[in-house]
Motif scaffolding. Structure first.
Motif, PDB file in Angstrom:
ATOM      1  N   GLY A 155       0.799  -1.214   0.000  1.00  0.00           N
ATOM      2  CA  GLY A 155       0.000   0.000   0.000  1.00  0.00           C
ATOM      3  C   GLY A 155       0.828   1.258   0.000  1.00  0.00           C
ATOM      4  O   GLY A 155       0.377   2.309  -0.455  1.00  0.00           O
ATOM      5  N   GLY A 156       2.045   1.191   0.510  1.00  0.00           N
ATOM      6  CA  GLY A 156       2.918   2.358   0.536  1.00  0.00           C
ATOM      7  C   GLY A 156       3.634   2.613  -0.766  1.00  0.00           C
ATOM      8  O   GLY A 156       4.398   3.583  -0.860  1.00  0.00           O
ATOM      9  N   GLY A 160       7.335   3.444   0.081  1.00  0.00           N
ATOM     10  CA  GLY A 160       7.107   2.705   1.321  1.00  0.00           C
ATOM     11  C   GLY A 160       7.893   1.419   1.381  1.00  0.00           C
ATOM     12  O   GLY A 160       8.437   1.052   2.437  1.00  0.00           O
ATOM     13  N   ALA A 161       7.985   0.711   0.245  1.00  0.00           N
ATOM     14  CA  ALA A 161       8.749  -0.539   0.210  1.00  0.00           C
ATOM     15  C   ALA A 161      10.230  -0.283   0.445  1.00  0.00           C
ATOM     16  O   ALA A 161      10.898  -1.045   1.158  1.00  0.00           O
ATOM     17  N   LEU A 162      10.769   0.783  -0.151  1.00  0.00           N
ATOM     18  CA  LEU A 162      12.187   1.093   0.043  1.00  0.00           C
ATOM     19  C   LEU A 162      12.462   1.537   1.476  1.00  0.00           C
ATOM     20  O   LEU A 162      13.495   1.177   2.054  1.00  0.00           O
ATOM     21  N   ALA A 163      11.545   2.316   2.053  1.00  0.00           N
ATOM     22  CA  ALA A 163      11.714   2.707   3.458  1.00  0.00           C
ATOM     23  C   ALA A 163      11.649   1.482   4.365  1.00  0.00           C
ATOM     24  O   ALA A 163      12.412   1.366   5.339  1.00  0.00           O
ATOM     25  N   ALA A 164      10.741   0.556   4.044  1.00  0.00           N
ATOM     26  CA  ALA A 164      10.639  -0.678   4.823  1.00  0.00           C
ATOM     27  C   ALA A 164      11.924  -1.497   4.726  1.00  0.00           C
ATOM     28  O   ALA A 164      12.407  -2.059   5.722  1.00  0.00           O
ATOM     29  N   ALA A 165      12.507  -1.548   3.520  1.00  0.00           N
ATOM     30  CA  ALA A 165      13.759  -2.287   3.338  1.00  0.00           C
ATOM     31  C   ALA A 165      14.880  -1.653   4.157  1.00  0.00           C
ATOM     32  O   ALA A 165      15.711  -2.363   4.743  1.00  0.00           O
ATOM     33  N   ALA A 166      14.911  -0.321   4.210  1.00  0.00           N
ATOM     34  CA  ALA A 166      15.946   0.364   4.983  1.00  0.00           C
ATOM     35  C   ALA A 166      15.822   0.066   6.465  1.00  0.00           C
ATOM     36  O   ALA A 166      16.829  -0.203   7.156  1.00  0.00           O
ATOM     37  N   VAL A 167      14.598   0.096   6.983  1.00  0.00           N
ATOM     38  CA  VAL A 167      14.393  -0.202   8.410  1.00  0.00           C
ATOM     39  C   VAL A 167      14.714  -1.661   8.700  1.00  0.00           C
ATOM     40  O   VAL A 167      15.371  -1.986   9.701  1.00  0.00           O
ATOM     41  N   ALA A 168      14.262  -2.558   7.830  1.00  0.00           N
ATOM     42  CA  ALA A 168      14.559  -3.980   8.019  1.00  0.00           C
ATOM     43  C   ALA A 168      16.060  -4.224   8.036  1.00  0.00           C
ATOM     44  O   ALA A 168      16.574  -5.013   8.848  1.00  0.00           O
ATOM     45  N   THR A 230      10.023  -8.322  16.886  1.00  0.00           N
ATOM     46  CA  THR A 230       8.632  -7.921  16.719  1.00  0.00           C
ATOM     47  C   THR A 230       8.522  -6.451  16.321  1.00  0.00           C
ATOM     48  O   THR A 230       7.756  -6.089  15.417  1.00  0.00           O
ATOM     49  N   TYR A 231       9.290  -5.603  16.981  1.00  0.00           N
ATOM     50  CA  TYR A 231       9.199  -4.170  16.718  1.00  0.00           C
ATOM     51  C   TYR A 231       9.761  -3.823  15.344  1.00  0.00           C
ATOM     52  O   TYR A 231       9.248  -2.927  14.660  1.00  0.00           O
ATOM     53  N   GLY A 232      10.788  -4.537  14.930  1.00  0.00           N
ATOM     54  CA  GLY A 232      11.312  -4.324  13.584  1.00  0.00           C
ATOM     55  C   GLY A 232      10.313  -4.726  12.516  1.00  0.00           C
ATOM     56  O   GLY A 232      10.150  -4.035  11.502  1.00  0.00           O
ATOM     57  N   ILE A 233       9.616  -5.841  12.734  1.00  0.00           N
ATOM     58  CA  ILE A 233       8.621  -6.295  11.764  1.00  0.00           C
ATOM     59  C   ILE A 233       7.436  -5.342  11.738  1.00  0.00           C
ATOM     60  O   ILE A 233       6.895  -5.022  10.671  1.00  0.00           O
ATOM     61  N   GLU A 234       6.988  -4.864  12.900  1.00  0.00           N
ATOM     62  CA  GLU A 234       5.877  -3.917  12.940  1.00  0.00           C
ATOM     63  C   GLU A 234       6.201  -2.649  12.146  1.00  0.00           C
ATOM     64  O   GLU A 234       5.373  -2.157  11.373  1.00  0.00           O
ATOM     65  N   ALA A 235       7.404  -2.122  12.343  1.00  0.00           N
ATOM     66  CA  ALA A 235       7.798  -0.904  11.629  1.00  0.00           C
ATOM     67  C   ALA A 235       7.921  -1.162  10.131  1.00  0.00           C
ATOM     68  O   ALA A 235       7.446  -0.367   9.306  1.00  0.00           O
ATOM     69  N   THR A 236       8.562  -2.254   9.764  1.00  0.00           N
ATOM     70  CA  THR A 236       8.739  -2.589   8.349  1.00  0.00           C
ATOM     71  C   THR A 236       7.396  -2.801   7.667  1.00  0.00           C
ATOM     72  O   THR A 236       7.155  -2.306   6.563  1.00  0.00           O
ATOM     73  N   ARG A 237       6.520  -3.512   8.330  1.00  0.00           N
ATOM     74  CA  ARG A 237       5.197  -3.790   7.761  1.00  0.00           C
ATOM     75  C   ARG A 237       4.374  -2.508   7.630  1.00  0.00           C
ATOM     76  O   ARG A 237       3.694  -2.293   6.615  1.00  0.00           O
ATOM     77  N   GLU A 243       1.060   2.761   6.218  1.00  0.00           N
ATOM     78  CA  GLU A 243       0.437   3.219   7.455  1.00  0.00           C
ATOM     79  C   GLU A 243       1.363   4.192   8.182  1.00  0.00           C
ATOM     80  O   GLU A 243       2.576   4.202   7.933  1.00  0.00           O
ATOM     81  N   PRO A 244       0.831   5.032   9.085  1.00  0.00           N
ATOM     82  CA  PRO A 244       1.706   5.888   9.903  1.00  0.00           C
ATOM     83  C   PRO A 244       2.607   5.026  10.785  1.00  0.00           C
ATOM     84  O   PRO A 244       2.132   4.359  11.705  1.00  0.00           O
ATOM     85  N   ALA A 245       3.887   5.004  10.499  1.00  0.00           N
ATOM     86  CA  ALA A 245       4.791   4.070  11.174  1.00  0.00           C
ATOM     87  C   ALA A 245       6.055   4.736  11.682  1.00  0.00           C
ATOM     88  O   ALA A 245       7.010   4.036  12.021  1.00  0.00           O
ATOM     89  N   LEU A 246       6.071   6.056  11.753  1.00  0.00           N
ATOM     90  CA  LEU A 246       7.289   6.730  12.195  1.00  0.00           C
ATOM     91  C   LEU A 246       7.624   6.365  13.633  1.00  0.00           C
ATOM     92  O   LEU A 246       8.777   6.060  13.954  1.00  0.00           O
TER      93      LEU A 246
END
Length: 275
Positions: A155-156, A160-168, A230-237, A243-246
């Motif tokens: 959805g992002g 959003g996918a690239l930001a998720a990859a960076a956090v992961a 868990t917290y890493g997966i929540e942020a990445t997802r 979704e607002p995930a900052l």
């Protein structure tokens, strides 16, 4: 009579080399760790087989979870699953790095480094940096293949996918120091593989990677909430789904960073003790 100044004594081998700079040491050692990847790109292909197999298998086995109460509305299971696999695949790469580090300690390569003017932490940090570069390549390939073969449509969008990859990547690299610390304190590669594998199991499966935490038994929910993965997966997802995930991302980075610093200090101490 002409007086000449006495020749300056040459510095002992390695004297002043430590002042040559941490960046230089890291560059050389990181390049050495990445050389195998450049010489044999099939290593990247082989490392992608596991995550893709997990995606294909789990999306079929647990696809019905998307219709269960408590599952996020209007979210397909493949879009729910891919961000979790991004984190767990990077953790698996850190696991493999730990096994390789143990083997190098056993065959004398690390001992040779210790005879040179190399800071102990540089060897371990270079390993972590090489792992991060390798994982970054894997993350991009995983996103592309998930979209092309499995219909991943976050959805992002692409940002959003690239930001998720960076956090992961950041979370997994921090938590990967757990495995490096294990490698620095245990001499046998076989034992390291067993202990690290035992540590990997609860980190990955006692989390919200495959099902929402709210649908788990109460005792397992308590375990999930103290699991840093868990917290890493929540942020990445959250980032991938748009979704607002900052806040989740900052929490994940803070927790994994604290765990990583503690594990890194333990790793350096074990490394110095062994070498």
């Amino acid at each position: 009579m002409t007086l000449t100044a006495p020749p300056r004594a040459r510095p002992a081998r390695g004297e002043g080399s430590r002042e040559a700079g941490l960046a230089t040491q890291l560059g050389v050692l990181t390049g050495r760790s990445l050389r195998a990847l450049v010489l044999d790109p099939r290593l990247v292909v082989a490392s992608m087989l596991g995550p893709l197999l997990m995606l294909a298998t789990f999306s079929q086995l647990f696809g019905g979870v998307a219709r269960a109460p408590g599952f996020p509305r209007d979210v397909r299971y493949i879009d729910f699953l891919v961000p979790a696999i991004m984190v767990t695949s990077a953790m698996q790469a850190a696991f493999n790095t730990a096994v390789g580090l143990t083997q190098e300690m056993g065959n004398g390569i690390i001992a040779r480094f210790r005879s040179m003017p190399v800071r102990p932490g540089s060897v371990l940090l270079a390993r972590s940096l090489a792992d991060a570069i390798r994982c970054a390549i894997q993350q991009l390939i995983l996103l592309a293949l998930s979209a092309a073969l499995l219909g991943f449509r976050p959805g992002g969008g692409v940002p959003g996918a690239l930001a998720a990859a960076a956090v992961a990547l950041a979370v997994s690299c921090c938590l990967g120091w757990i495995f490096i610390a294990i490698a620095c304190w245990i001499r046998s590669a076989e034992i390291v593989q067993g202990v690290a594998g035992l540590a990997t199991f609860p980190l990955i499966f006692a989390s919200n990677a495959f099902v929402p935490a709210d649908g788990l038994p109460g005792w397992l929910q308590a375990v999930v909430r103290v699991n840093p993965v868990t917290y890493g997966i929540e942020a990445t997802r959250g980032l991938a789904l748009g979704e607002p995930a900052l806040a989740d991302a900052l929490t994940a980075l803070a927790i994994s960073g604290a765990v990583g610093l503690a594990a890194a200090a333990l790793a350096v101490r074990g490394f110095q003790r062994r070498t």
